[in-house]
Write a protein that holds these residues in place. Structure first.
Motif, PDB file in Angstrom:
ATOM      1  N   LEU A 178     -10.308  -5.624  -3.642  1.00 32.61           N
ATOM      2  CA  LEU A 178      -9.954  -5.990  -2.279  1.00 32.61           C
ATOM      3  C   LEU A 178     -10.860  -7.116  -1.791  1.00 32.61           C
ATOM      4  O   LEU A 178     -12.062  -7.124  -2.086  1.00 32.61           O
ATOM      5  N   PRO A 179     -10.320  -8.053  -1.021  1.00 28.26           N
ATOM      6  CA  PRO A 179     -11.173  -9.087  -0.407  1.00 28.26           C
ATOM      7  C   PRO A 179     -11.898  -8.512   0.801  1.00 28.26           C
ATOM      8  O   PRO A 179     -11.633  -7.377   1.234  1.00 28.26           O
ATOM      9  N   GLY A 180     -12.803  -9.281   1.344  1.00 31.79           N
ATOM     10  CA  GLY A 180     -13.531  -8.807   2.507  1.00 31.79           C
ATOM     11  C   GLY A 180     -12.642  -8.683   3.732  1.00 31.79           C
ATOM     12  O   GLY A 180     -12.771  -7.749   4.528  1.00 31.79           O
ATOM     13  N   GLU A 181     -11.704  -9.617   3.877  1.00 30.51           N
ATOM     14  CA  GLU A 181     -10.809  -9.612   5.039  1.00 30.51           C
ATOM     15  C   GLU A 181      -9.550 -10.387   4.692  1.00 30.51           C
ATOM     16  O   GLU A 181      -9.615 -11.423   4.029  1.00 30.51           O
ATOM     17  N   LEU A 182      -8.412  -9.882   5.127  1.00 31.47           N
ATOM     18  CA  LEU A 182      -7.140 -10.569   4.894  1.00 31.47           C
ATOM     19  C   LEU A 182      -6.155 -10.072   5.950  1.00 31.47           C
ATOM     20  O   LEU A 182      -5.920  -8.863   6.066  1.00 31.47           O
ATOM     21  N   THR A 183      -5.587 -11.010   6.697  1.00 29.50           N
ATOM     22  CA  THR A 183      -4.698 -10.655   7.807  1.00 29.50           C
ATOM     23  C   THR A 183      -3.290 -11.162   7.530  1.00 29.50           C
ATOM     24  O   THR A 183      -3.099 -12.313   7.127  1.00 29.50           O
ATOM     25  N   ALA A 184      -2.305 -10.301   7.738  1.00 29.73           N
ATOM     26  CA  ALA A 184      -0.891 -10.660   7.552  1.00 29.73           C
ATOM     27  C   ALA A 184      -0.145 -10.467   8.858  1.00 29.73           C
ATOM     28  O   ALA A 184      -0.588  -9.721   9.747  1.00 29.73           O
ATOM     29  N   ARG A 185       0.989 -11.144   8.978  1.00 30.98           N
ATOM     30  CA  ARG A 185       1.891 -10.926  10.114  1.00 30.98           C
ATOM     31  C   ARG A 185       3.009 -10.006   9.636  1.00 30.98           C
ATOM     32  O   ARG A 185       3.882 -10.422   8.862  1.00 30.98           O
ATOM     33  N   CYS A 186       2.972  -8.755  10.089  1.00 29.97           N
ATOM     34  CA  CYS A 186       3.944  -7.778   9.604  1.00 29.97           C
ATOM     35  C   CYS A 186       4.026  -6.625  10.586  1.00 29.97           C
ATOM     36  O   CYS A 186       3.300  -6.571  11.586  1.00 29.97           O
ATOM     37  N   VAL A 187       4.930  -5.708  10.280  1.00 27.00           N
ATOM     38  CA  VAL A 187       5.023  -4.475  11.062  1.00 27.00           C
ATOM     39  C   VAL A 187       3.813  -3.605  10.723  1.00 27.00           C
ATOM     40  O   VAL A 187       3.482  -3.432   9.551  1.00 27.00           O
ATOM     41  N   PRO A 188       3.113  -3.067  11.712  1.00 24.69           N
ATOM     42  CA  PRO A 188       1.960  -2.216  11.415  1.00 24.69           C
ATOM     43  C   PRO A 188       2.337  -1.061  10.473  1.00 24.69           C
ATOM     44  O   PRO A 188       3.424  -0.504  10.548  1.00 24.69           O
ATOM     45  N   GLN A 189       1.396  -0.746   9.591  1.00 27.45           N
ATOM     46  CA  GLN A 189       1.510   0.331   8.597  1.00 27.45           C
ATOM     47  C   GLN A 189       2.454  -0.005   7.453  1.00 27.45           C
ATOM     48  O   GLN A 189       2.695   0.854   6.591  1.00 27.45           O
ATOM     49  N   THR A 190       2.981  -1.238   7.420  1.00 25.45           N
ATOM     50  CA  THR A 190       3.861  -1.601   6.304  1.00 25.45           C
ATOM     51  C   THR A 190       3.107  -1.581   4.989  1.00 25.45           C
ATOM     52  O   THR A 190       3.535  -0.953   4.010  1.00 25.45           O
ATOM     53  N   ALA A 191       1.981  -2.286   4.936  1.00 23.04           N
ATOM     54  CA  ALA A 191       1.218  -2.350   3.687  1.00 23.04           C
ATOM     55  C   ALA A 191       0.756  -0.965   3.263  1.00 23.04           C
ATOM     56  O   ALA A 191       0.803  -0.614   2.069  1.00 23.04           O
ATOM     57  N   GLY A 192       0.312  -0.132   4.227  1.00 23.74           N
ATOM     58  CA  GLY A 192      -0.160   1.202   3.876  1.00 23.74           C
ATOM     59  C   GLY A 192       0.931   2.091   3.314  1.00 23.74           C
ATOM     60  O   GLY A 192       0.735   2.786   2.308  1.00 23.74           O
ATOM     61  N   ARG A 193       2.092   2.072   3.938  1.00 24.00           N
ATOM     62  CA  ARG A 193       3.182   2.944   3.467  1.00 24.00           C
ATOM     63  C   ARG A 193       3.739   2.456   2.140  1.00 24.00           C
ATOM     64  O   ARG A 193       4.072   3.264   1.266  1.00 24.00           O
ATOM     65  N   VAL A 194       3.846   1.136   1.975  1.00 26.56           N
ATOM     66  CA  VAL A 194       4.303   0.627   0.684  1.00 26.56           C
ATOM     67  C   VAL A 194       3.281   0.956  -0.399  1.00 26.56           C
ATOM     68  O   VAL A 194       3.643   1.300  -1.535  1.00 26.56           O
ATOM     69  N   LEU A 195       1.996   0.863  -0.058  1.00 28.19           N
ATOM     70  CA  LEU A 195       0.956   1.232  -1.029  1.00 28.19           C
ATOM     71  C   LEU A 195       1.085   2.690  -1.444  1.00 28.19           C
ATOM     72  O   LEU A 195       0.975   3.020  -2.638  1.00 28.19           O
ATOM     73  N   ASP A 196       1.333   3.589  -0.481  1.00 27.57           N
ATOM     74  CA  ASP A 196       1.494   5.005  -0.813  1.00 27.57           C
ATOM     75  C   ASP A 196       2.642   5.224  -1.791  1.00 27.57           C
ATOM     76  O   ASP A 196       2.516   5.974  -2.766  1.00 27.57           O
ATOM     77  N   VAL A 197       3.785   4.552  -1.530  1.00 29.71           N
ATOM     78  CA  VAL A 197       4.942   4.712  -2.415  1.00 29.71           C
ATOM     79  C   VAL A 197       4.632   4.180  -3.807  1.00 29.71           C
ATOM     80  O   VAL A 197       4.907   4.842  -4.829  1.00 29.71           O
TER      81      VAL A 197
END
Length: 461
Positions: free
Chosen positions: A338-357
């Motif tokens: 993981l990098p120290g910081e990385l910001t995306a424009r997306c729906v909140p929790q998208t990256a987390g839920r896709v990561l879980d799947v």
């Protein structure tokens, strides 16, 4: 299409202007040529009368003829030649050249010049007119005039220039009018295109504006398109509402059923019965399926999700810590970058839920001793979340349908799961303006890659 329609209009208008301007220009050139012929024939006829008198009377008449010829050539800067029937020159001035021989022979035969070459701005510079001298069929001499056509050419040039200027002005006006006409004609088409693009992007409530400008036929098409879109959106909304309501309502009886089945444990003669444990597993599976159905219905509700800057690293780090414990318990290596910081424009929790799947699927199909790698990085102006495993992977034909709802590989039908995880992840990615890709890994395994729009540095400030 607007360019092609405008080009069609312009070509038709240009052809119409050409069909009007060219005949008008030629008609004026012919009229001016005929006027020049009449003027020079009048002069030739006057000199022919003097020539006849000189041939018949001689003496003073010849002197008058010579004086008239000199005056004519000086006044008009023209050439004039008068001969008798034997070809002897009675009077001449200005020079007529050798090119008038045919005209002279015609005049001796009693034929006068009936036509001249068409006068245009480009020529001819001089014209030749021949006139027989004599009465009836008795030709006693000939008159040749070689006159300049400068005045006639100038008149034709002025008229042609006026016609060209008028045609250009009309063509320019027609070009502007054609652009507006094409825009007016295709405005409903552009509005329909924008509406269909919005609907294809998931905005089911997008509609084409009604009551604007444009052909009535296309306006009626917009109204019918809106009616069709309303019907389709209502059907889809009812289906989604049914799925969401059914999922929500079934959770209560399922929770009650779970509680009652667990309460039966004390009544069993064999508390560790496999049938009892399997029943609890199936209840858990039904509960997970209902949760996934409810989440999928919410994502597909048609309401535009709020896209905002999201700290992806901060969103996925706690989940990765939890999954690392699961991987360790299963004897699977779990590597995270993981990098120290990385910001995306997306729906909140998208990256987390896709990561879980993605991680859940990777741990299911990676054998003990295998390895799962998770990385998050910036690439080509996007935030890229990558989950790779060294499990059996999927063949190309299954990769193409793995994101369909309720799809399960025939080779993994005994593996727990609802078949909705990847479908939910794909919908979340698209709602955020990103994409979800399933790729093969060499020599074996599967790569789940999520791409999201990155938050630019200007937007961060």
């Amino acid at each position: 299409m607007r360019r092609r329609l405008r080009l069609t209009y312009v070509l038709l208008i240009g052809a119409l202007l050409g069909a009007l301007a060219v005949p008008l220009g030629l008609a004026y050139a012919q009229q001016r040529t005929h006027q020049l012929l009449l003027d020079r024939r009048a002069d030739a006829t006057h000199l022919a009368g003097l020539a006849e008198q000189a041939v018949r009377e001689g003496g003073p008449a010849e002197a008058d003829l010579a004086a008239e010829v000199r005056r004519y050539t000086w006044l008009y800067d023209a050439g004039a030649e008068v001969r008798d029937a034997t070809g002897a020159v009675l009077a001449a001035g200005g020079g007529v050249g050798d090119g008038a021989r045919d005209a002279r022979h015609g005049a001796l035969a009693g034929r006068t010049t009936e036509r001249l070459p068409l006068v245009t701005p480009f020529g001819p510079r001089r014209v030749t007119v021949a006139e027989p001298a004599g009465r009836d069929a008795q030709v006693v001499g000939t008159v040749l005039l070689v006159a300049p056509a400068d005045a006639a050419r100038r008149d034709v040039a002025l008229v042609w220039a006026a016609l060209a200027a008028g045609a250009i002005a009309m063509f320019a006006a027609a070009y502007v009018a054609a652009g507006r006409l094409a825009r007016w004609t295709l405005r409903p088409v552009a509005e329909l295109d924008a509406a269909t693009e919005a609907i294809a992007a998931g905005q089911l409530h997008a509609r084409a504006p009604v009551g604007g400008s444009g052909p009535s036929e296309l306006r009626r098409l917009e109204e019918r398109f809106n009616a069709m879109a309303d019907t389709v959106a209502a059907v889809v909304e009812r289906q989604r509402a049914f799925v969401a309501d059914a999922s929500h309502e079934l959770r209560t009886p399922l929770a009650v059923l779970t509680l009652r089945v667990e309460n039966l444990r004390s009544e069993l003669t064999d508390p560790g019965s496999q049938d009892y444990e399997r029943a609890l597993d199936e209840i858990d599976r039904l509960s997970a399926l209902l949760d996934d159905l409810l989440a999928l219905a919410q994502v597909e509700s048609g309401t535009p999700a709020a896209v905002e800057p999201v700290d992806v690293v901060g969103e996925v780090r706690p989940r990765l810590d939890a999954w690392a414990e699961v991987a360790e318990a299963r004897g699977i290596g779990f590597a995270v970058r993981l990098p120290g910081e990385l910001t995306a424009r997306c729906v909140p929790q998208t990256a987390g839920r896709v990561l879980d799947v993605a991680v859940d699927n990777a741990l299911k199909f990676t054998p003990e001793g295998g390895r799962v790698e998770v990385s998050l990085a910036e690439a080509a102006g996007e935030v890229v979340l990558r989950v790779a495993d060294d499990g059996p992977g999927l063949p190309p034909d299954e990769l193409a349908v793995a994101r369909d709802r309720f799809w399960r590989s025939p080779r993994h039908s005994n593996v727990d799961g609802s078949g909705l995880g990847l479908a939910l992840a794909d919908e979340l990615a698209r709602a955020s303006g990103g994409s979800l890709d399933l790729l093969p890994r060499e020599p074996h395994g599967l790569v789940t890659r999520l791409r999201l729009p990155i938050q630019s540095s200007g937007e961060r400030r």
